[in-house]
Design an enzyme around this catalytic site. Structure first.
Site, mmCIF file in Angstrom:
data_model
loop_
_atom_site.group_PDB
_atom_site.id
_atom_site.type_symbol
_atom_site.label_atom_id
_atom_site.label_comp_id
_atom_site.label_asym_id
_atom_site.label_seq_id
_atom_site.Cartn_x
_atom_site.Cartn_y
_atom_site.Cartn_z
ATOM 1 N N GLY A 1 2.816 1.899 -2.461
ATOM 2 C CA GLY A 1 4.074 1.270 -2.913
ATOM 3 C C GLY A 1 4.826 2.052 -3.966
ATOM 4 O O GLY A 1 5.851 1.584 -4.467
ATOM 5 N N GLY A 2 4.328 3.229 -4.337
ATOM 6 C CA GLY A 2 5.040 4.093 -5.295
ATOM 7 C C GLY A 2 5.280 3.392 -6.618
ATOM 8 O O GLY A 2 4.367 2.773 -7.182
ATOM 9 N N LYS B 1 5.240 0.552 3.807
ATOM 10 C CA LYS B 1 6.586 1.081 4.067
ATOM 11 C C LYS B 1 6.594 2.596 3.896
ATOM 12 O O LYS B 1 6.177 3.104 2.865
ATOM 13 C CB LYS B 1 7.620 0.455 3.136
ATOM 14 N N VAL C 1 0.844 -1.204 0.000
ATOM 15 C CA VAL C 1 0.000 0.000 0.000
ATOM 16 C C VAL C 1 0.880 1.255 0.000
ATOM 17 O O VAL C 1 1.775 1.379 0.834
ATOM 18 C CB VAL C 1 -0.952 -0.019 1.220
ATOM 19 N N ASP D 1 -1.337 2.300 -5.183
ATOM 20 C CA ASP D 1 -0.977 3.700 -4.887
ATOM 21 C C ASP D 1 -2.007 4.603 -5.560
ATOM 22 O O ASP D 1 -2.949 4.120 -6.206
ATOM 23 C CB ASP D 1 0.451 4.016 -5.382
ATOM 24 N N GLN D 2 -1.836 5.890 -5.424
ATOM 25 C CA GLN D 2 -2.778 6.821 -6.037
ATOM 26 C C GLN D 2 -2.783 6.597 -7.556
ATOM 27 O O GLN D 2 -1.718 6.304 -8.138
ATOM 28 C CB GLN D 2 -2.373 8.253 -5.726
ATOM 29 N N MET E 1 -6.241 4.506 -0.306
ATOM 30 C CA MET E 1 -6.127 3.600 0.854
ATOM 31 C C MET E 1 -7.088 3.975 1.989
ATOM 32 O O MET E 1 -7.335 3.171 2.873
ATOM 33 C CB MET E 1 -4.693 3.576 1.377
ATOM 34 N N HIS F 1 4.135 7.093 8.874
ATOM 35 C CA HIS F 1 4.796 8.302 9.416
ATOM 36 C C HIS F 1 4.368 9.573 8.672
ATOM 37 O O HIS F 1 4.647 10.671 9.112
ATOM 38 C CB HIS F 1 6.320 8.141 9.508
HETATM 39 C C1 LIG Z 1 6.474 8.238 1.543
HETATM 40 S S1 LIG Z 1 5.867 7.484 0.096
HETATM 41 C C2 LIG Z 1 6.312 5.783 0.351
HETATM 42 C C3 LIG Z 1 6.483 5.029 -0.915
HETATM 43 C C4 LIG Z 1 6.950 3.582 -0.764
HETATM 44 N N1 LIG Z 1 6.128 2.820 0.134
HETATM 45 C C5 LIG Z 1 8.395 3.527 -0.350
HETATM 46 O O1 LIG Z 1 8.701 3.342 0.797
HETATM 47 O O2 LIG Z 1 9.245 3.707 -1.216
HETATM 48 C C6 LIG Z 1 4.115 7.482 0.398
HETATM 49 C C7 LIG Z 1 3.302 6.910 -0.729
HETATM 50 O O3 LIG Z 1 1.921 6.916 -0.348
HETATM 51 C C8 LIG Z 1 1.157 7.211 -1.483
HETATM 52 N N2 LIG Z 1 -0.185 7.694 -1.092
HETATM 53 C C9 LIG Z 1 -0.499 8.892 -0.542
HETATM 54 N N3 LIG Z 1 -1.831 8.976 -0.327
HETATM 55 C C10 LIG Z 1 -2.369 7.806 -0.763
HETATM 56 C C11 LIG Z 1 -3.710 7.294 -0.802
HETATM 57 N N4 LIG Z 1 -4.717 8.015 -0.319
HETATM 58 N N5 LIG Z 1 -3.891 6.050 -1.285
HETATM 59 C C12 LIG Z 1 -2.841 5.316 -1.746
HETATM 60 N N6 LIG Z 1 -1.548 5.740 -1.726
HETATM 61 C C13 LIG Z 1 -1.315 6.979 -1.239
HETATM 62 C C14 LIG Z 1 1.986 8.263 -2.201
HETATM 63 O O4 LIG Z 1 1.627 8.421 -3.555
HETATM 64 C C15 LIG Z 1 3.388 7.709 -2.015
HETATM 65 O O5 LIG Z 1 3.778 6.875 -3.077
#
Ligand SMILES: C[S@@+](CC[C@H](N)C(=O)[O-])C[C@H]1O[C@@H](n2cnc3c(N)ncnc32)[C@H](O)[C@@H]1O
Length: 367
Positions: free
Chosen positions: A211-212, A267, A209, A233-234, A254, A271
């Protein structure tokens, strides 16, 4: 205090002065590191195959000759900060066998992490974390502290959320930079995966979730080719990404619904969010794994602050990260008891937590 005051008081004051100045100028070390990354100093030494003199480096980096002495001063600070070593060796120049010496610079483990051709390259983190979009907001903190609004510092400074800024089509280069930084961080997970194979063994499916661009899921998929993986992801983040037989990309939110799987991976997600929203995400994760009954689990990779057991440097890094999350997202780094509250508030019955990848923790939650 006058000139005649006692020595202890004076020495304490001078130490305090050094301490304060050091913290005022910490940014210089950060920016010098950024310059080293942009110049590609580590790449140059790596491709040269052996330690380099100042002139060899300046020439490989194609610097203007007037900047050789500037490079020397940057290298002096970077060497002091542990990014390079400086040694004196017998001259390797032709005809230099007559006892002549030269000074050469070499890589250290931290600068090895800047070599672009290596899978452990963290240059995208340096670029993203020290980009003006992450730094400029700090000039507005005085205003932010006096506002009676639930805005992040980023919002207070720019008038929009960091997510909004990232997601704007015109800023797609910044979105790419952010995703590259996340992917670089995820690739560090490769070594850790060896140690925590047991976490994924026995699972039939996994949804990553937030997961970029799927950097972490690809590593997991390589180690467990039969595991059906979904990167969630979005929609605009996963729009142009193509998967493989056992790795697919799904767009969604999510906070609304997460695809079902035996396990959910989060991951660097929780935070980014405050406790209320994190509990919401965790509840959606619990729904997603409900088909697996008591065998399902949620795997969190995030920071756990542990001032009692961590050394000062590690705690300092975690506390720096906490302020980054606070100011950019209204998120937070959590202590163990804060994690525990979140986990039980979301309805999980047990959890375990172990350190992973140097400064992160792996937290497994069971329904
Ligand atoms: C800090 S990044 C972490 C990316 C990945 N898990 C990593 O560690 O490399 C947070 C991720 O959450 C996604 N995100 C933010 N809001 C979201 C939502 N409402 N539903 C799904 N994903 C979301 C962002 O697009 C982003 O890719």
């Amino acid at each position: 205090m006058g000139f005649c005051s006692n020595g202890t008081e004076e020495s304490e004051l001078y130490h305090a002065q050094i301490h304060l100045y050091k913290h005022v100028y910490n940014f210089v070390s950060s920016m010098a590191l950024k310059s080293a990354m942009e110049l590609g100093i580590a790449d140059a030494i790596h491709s040269h195959g052996e330690p380099m003199t100042l002139f060899e480096l300046a020439s490989a980096l194609k610097l203007h000759h007037s900047k050789v002495c500037v490079l020397h001063r940057f290298l002096r600070l970077l060497t002091h900060n542990g990014f390079f070593t400086k040694t004196t060796v017998a001259s390797r120049k032709e005809g230099g066998g007559g006892g002549e010496e030269e000074t050469v610079y070499d890589l250290t483990p931290p600068s090895t992490l800047l070599i672009r051709s290596k899978s452990t390259c963290l240059a995208p983190i340096v670029k993203g974390a020290l980009h003006s979009s992450s730094l400029d907001m700090w000039h507005f903190s005085e205003k932010w502290f006096t506002e009676d609004k639930e805005l992040t510092l980023y919002e207070s400074a720019t008038g929009e959320s960091f997510w909004g800024f990232l997601n704007k089509a015109t800023e797609s280069d910044t979105l790419g930079m952010f995703q590259d930084a996340m992917a670089a961080d995820s690739r560090m997970f490769k070594m850790a995966l060896e140690e925590c194979k047991h976490v994924f063994e026995g699972l039939g499916s996994l949804v990553d979730v937030g997961g970029g661009n799927g950097a972490l899921t690809r590593l997991i998929n390589e180690a467990f080719p039969h595991l059906k993986c979904t990167v969630f992801d979005q929609p605009h983040v996963v729009a142009n990404l193509t998967g493989t037989e056992n790795l697919n990309f799904v767009g969604g939110d999510m906070f609304k619904s997460i695809p079902s799987a035996d396990a959910v991976l989060l991951k660097w997600i929780l935070h980014d969010w405050n406790d209320e929203l994190s509990v919401k995400i965790l509840k959606k994760c619990k729904e997603a794994i409900s088909g697996k009954g008591k065998e399902g689990k949620v795997i969190i990779i995030d920071i756990a602050i542990d001032e009692t057991n961590d050394d000062r440097e590690l705690t300092g890094l975690k506390l720096d990260y906490d302020l980054v999350m606070l100011t950019m997202f209204n998120g937070k780094e959590r202590e163990r008891k804060e994690w525990e509250k979140l986990i039980y508030d979301a309805g999980f019955s047990s959890y375990n937590i172990t350190p992973i990848c140097g400064f992160k923790s792996l937290i497994q939650l069971y329904p």
